[in-house]
Scaffold this active site. Structure first.
Site, PDB file in Angstrom:
ATOM      1  N   ARG A 197      25.742  49.749  57.355  1.00  0.00           N
ATOM      2  CA  ARG A 197      26.045  50.481  56.121  1.00  0.00           C
ATOM      3  C   ARG A 197      27.094  51.552  56.391  1.00  0.00           C
ATOM      4  O   ARG A 197      27.791  51.993  55.478  1.00  0.00           O
ATOM      5  CB  ARG A 197      24.789  51.113  55.524  1.00  0.00           C
ATOM      6  CG  ARG A 197      25.058  51.888  54.231  1.00  0.00           C
ATOM      7  CD  ARG A 197      23.774  52.166  53.443  1.00  0.00           C
ATOM      8  NE  ARG A 197      22.794  52.838  54.239  1.00  0.00           N
ATOM      9  CZ  ARG A 197      22.696  54.174  54.373  1.00  0.00           C
ATOM     10  NH1 ARG A 197      23.580  54.963  53.791  1.00  0.00           N
ATOM     11  NH2 ARG A 197      21.737  54.698  55.089  1.00  0.00           N
ATOM     12  N   TYR A 249      38.836  47.143  31.112  1.00  0.00           N
ATOM     13  CA  TYR A 249      37.700  46.220  31.222  1.00  0.00           C
ATOM     14  C   TYR A 249      36.467  46.882  30.604  1.00  0.00           C
ATOM     15  O   TYR A 249      36.214  48.076  30.809  1.00  0.00           O
ATOM     16  CB  TYR A 249      37.477  45.882  32.689  1.00  0.00           C
ATOM     17  CG  TYR A 249      36.144  45.236  32.968  1.00  0.00           C
ATOM     18  CD1 TYR A 249      35.783  44.030  32.364  1.00  0.00           C
ATOM     19  CD2 TYR A 249      35.241  45.826  33.844  1.00  0.00           C
ATOM     20  CE1 TYR A 249      34.557  43.446  32.603  1.00  0.00           C
ATOM     21  CE2 TYR A 249      34.007  45.233  34.102  1.00  0.00           C
ATOM     22  CZ  TYR A 249      33.669  44.051  33.475  1.00  0.00           C
ATOM     23  OH  TYR A 249      32.457  43.476  33.722  1.00  0.00           O
ATOM     24  N   ASP A 302      43.531  50.126  38.801  1.00  0.00           N
ATOM     25  CA  ASP A 302      42.829  48.858  39.014  1.00  0.00           C
ATOM     26  C   ASP A 302      43.885  47.754  39.035  1.00  0.00           C
ATOM     27  O   ASP A 302      44.539  47.484  38.022  1.00  0.00           O
ATOM     28  CB  ASP A 302      41.818  48.632  37.888  1.00  0.00           C
ATOM     29  CG  ASP A 302      40.993  47.366  38.067  1.00  0.00           C
ATOM     30  OD1 ASP A 302      41.424  46.457  38.809  1.00  0.00           O
ATOM     31  OD2 ASP A 302      39.917  47.267  37.455  1.00  0.00           O
ATOM     32  N   LYS A 358      37.920  38.159  41.998  1.00  0.00           N
ATOM     33  CA  LYS A 358      38.825  37.445  41.115  1.00  0.00           C
ATOM     34  C   LYS A 358      39.908  36.704  41.903  1.00  0.00           C
ATOM     35  O   LYS A 358      39.608  35.809  42.684  1.00  0.00           O
ATOM     36  CB  LYS A 358      39.415  38.423  40.103  1.00  0.00           C
ATOM     37  CG  LYS A 358      38.385  39.304  39.407  1.00  0.00           C
ATOM     38  CD  LYS A 358      37.313  38.519  38.676  1.00  0.00           C
ATOM     39  CE  LYS A 358      36.464  39.372  37.741  1.00  0.00           C
ATOM     40  NZ  LYS A 358      35.639  40.407  38.371  1.00  0.00           N
TER      41      LYS A 358
END
Length: 491
Positions: free
Chosen positions: A112, A165, A240, A264
């Site tokens: 992590r 978005y 973005d 994507k």
């Protein structure tokens, strides 16, 4: 301990290599070549050698450090361990004290915090976007939310484009205001410099947030102008770049941070959920701070096996984006000639065509997204029905970047989180069909499928250029489609 760990992390980008890594330099942005000694430190008489920063994303990826496998494999190894062992008890103390770490002795504590495979993908992403560092996360929304929480803080202010978005819009308009008192001002026209400046609250605005190419209206942000406005206000520009990887490099145009839904175009297979944060090393290190880091404490950790798969796909991304763009321009041009209302920045009559041409990296086109406005949701749905279920042109599905064409009616799907009045202000028509243009099959095969689907619409909705389609021809198309319909998976 937190300070020591943060100090160790800050060294991560300064960087060193060991004998396991045959290429010098960390490859974060392809701009520094550090020749290292056996223990990973620069020898006393050695200085970092400057290396030209590659402006082309494909060249930058090729210049990034190649990570070899543990036993000399051409592909890097997958470090799937959650935790890492040490040989001596005192080594653990030195790791937590910051005396050892990924950069010092190639040692790790817990995945992590830092994982070798995920860090290698981060180096590739930083090279792709031309940033100093990058960190890869478990999803695009985790990347976006972590960056905003880190940069804005409780009670801070964000200026954002109205057209975003739907999930990002909900994050800024609902979740962050409720959870941490963040205030967001949405600008209807992010092209209007005066409006953006007027939305800035002096001393309070921490972030200006836009998408390179807006989802779903495909407006192209004026990144240099927005960077100037943000920086004059003491804020950061966060962009973005999910719709336009390789096509546009926002950090090279003035953006401070670039975020991605790696799920994507970068993934390309519609089989992985992932995100990335590309920006200054200081930001990435702050986000990994043990006591105040959004990434460290929220834990949107990318799995090492996912990082390995993505690292294998990145070298193909420039080729894929070229073909996505080529197909999208061809379809958009032909659709426009048929009389359809098409939105695509590669078309000369798009209001931002010249802007994209000026900002884009040469040779990668205008992206793989286009929109067809059918006016009403009913007509949009009927067109998509025929495109999927009758002629097999594409698939009704959200997301983008797949090798098959994906299509959705944005107002009732990916932008449905926005209130109707906000959708109207953002220019999202009820009949707007968003298409992520794939490259499977031949272009002529797919175009014939599109024309057949359009001809099967009611005459009133078909452009005049297609009126030559006879009833008999349309019936023949239906007969062919019915014969194979039972074999086509329903969605």
């Amino acid at each position: 301990m937190a300070q020591a760990m943060a100090a160790a992390a800050s060294e991560l980008v300064a960087t060193t290599t060991t004998l396991k890594r045959p290429f010098g330099g960390d490859g974060l942005a392809g701009d520094v070549d550090n020749t290292t000694s056996i223990n990973g430190a620069l020898a006393a008489d050695e200085k970092p050698k400057a290396r030209r920063r590659e402006a082309d994303p494909a060249a930058a990826l090729a210049a990034a450090r190649h990570e070899f496998g543990e036993h000399g494999g051409v592909n890097m190894s997958i470090e799937a361990s959650a935790t890492f062992t040490v040989m001596e008890p005192d080594t653990m103390r030195r790791l937590f004290a910051g005396e050892l770490g990924p950069d010092r002795g190639d040692m790790y504590i817990y995945s992590r915090h830092f994982n070798p495979t995920v860090l290698a993908l981060g180096r590739q992403m930083a090279a792709l976007e031309g940033t100093e560092a990058a960190y890869c996360t478990a999803s695009g929304m985790s990347a976006i939310s972590s960056v905003l929480m880190q940069l804005v803080g409780a009670g801070g202010h964000v200026v954002a484009s109205r057209c975003l978005y739907g999930g990002t819009h909900a994050l800024l308009s609902r979740f962050l205001p409720r959870s941490s008192g963040v205030r967001a001002t949405f600008v209807d026209d992010a092209d209007d410099e005066a409006a953006v400046r007027a939305a800035v609250v002096p001393g309070e605005t921490k972030v200006v947030y836009v998408e390179t190419m807006s989802n779903p209206t495909l407006a192209v942000a004026d990144i240099p102008m927005l960077a100037r406005v943000a920086h004059e206000a003491g804020a950061k520009l966060v962009v973005d770049n999910t719709f336009t990887p390789v096509v546009v490099s926002p950090a090279r145009l003035g953006a401070d941070v670039v975020v991605h839904s790696v799920s994507k175009f970068i993934s390309g297979g519609a089989d992985i959920i992932a995100g990335a944060i590309c920006g200054p090393a200081s930001l990435v290190n702050a986000m990994m701070d043990l006591q105040e880091g959004a990434l460290m404490l929220l834990g949107p950790t990318m799995n090492a096996k996912v990082a390995f798969e993505l690292s294998e796909r990145l070298p193909h991304l420039p080729l894929r984006m070229q073909e996505h763009s080529r197909r999208a321009l061809a379809f958009a041009s032909r659709m426009q000639r048929l009389g359809l209302r098409v939105l695509y920045p590669g078309l000369p009559d798009h209001p931002h065509h010249a802007r994209l041409a000026a900002m884009a990296n040469p040779g990668y086109g205008s992206g793989g997204m286009l929109c067809v406005d059918m006016g009403t949701e009913d007509r949009a749905n009927r067109l998509m029905h025929h495109l999927q279920n009758t002629t097999q042109f594409g698939l009704m599905a959200v997301s983008l970047g797949y090798y098959e064409t994906l299509m959705s009616c944005s107002g009732s799907s990916t932008s449905s989180e926005m209130p109707p009045e906000d959708r109207a202000l953002a220019g999202i028509s009820p009949g707007l069909v968003r298409m992520s243009v794939g490259y499977n099959g031949t272009l002529e095969q797919r175009w014939a499928q599109f024309e057949r689907a359009l001809a099967l619409m009611q005459p009133a909705t078909v452009p005049a250029a297609l009126h030559h389609k006879t009833v008999a021809a349309a019936a023949a198309d239906r007969d062919v489609a019915d014969a194979g319909h039972s074999n086509h998976r329903k969605h």
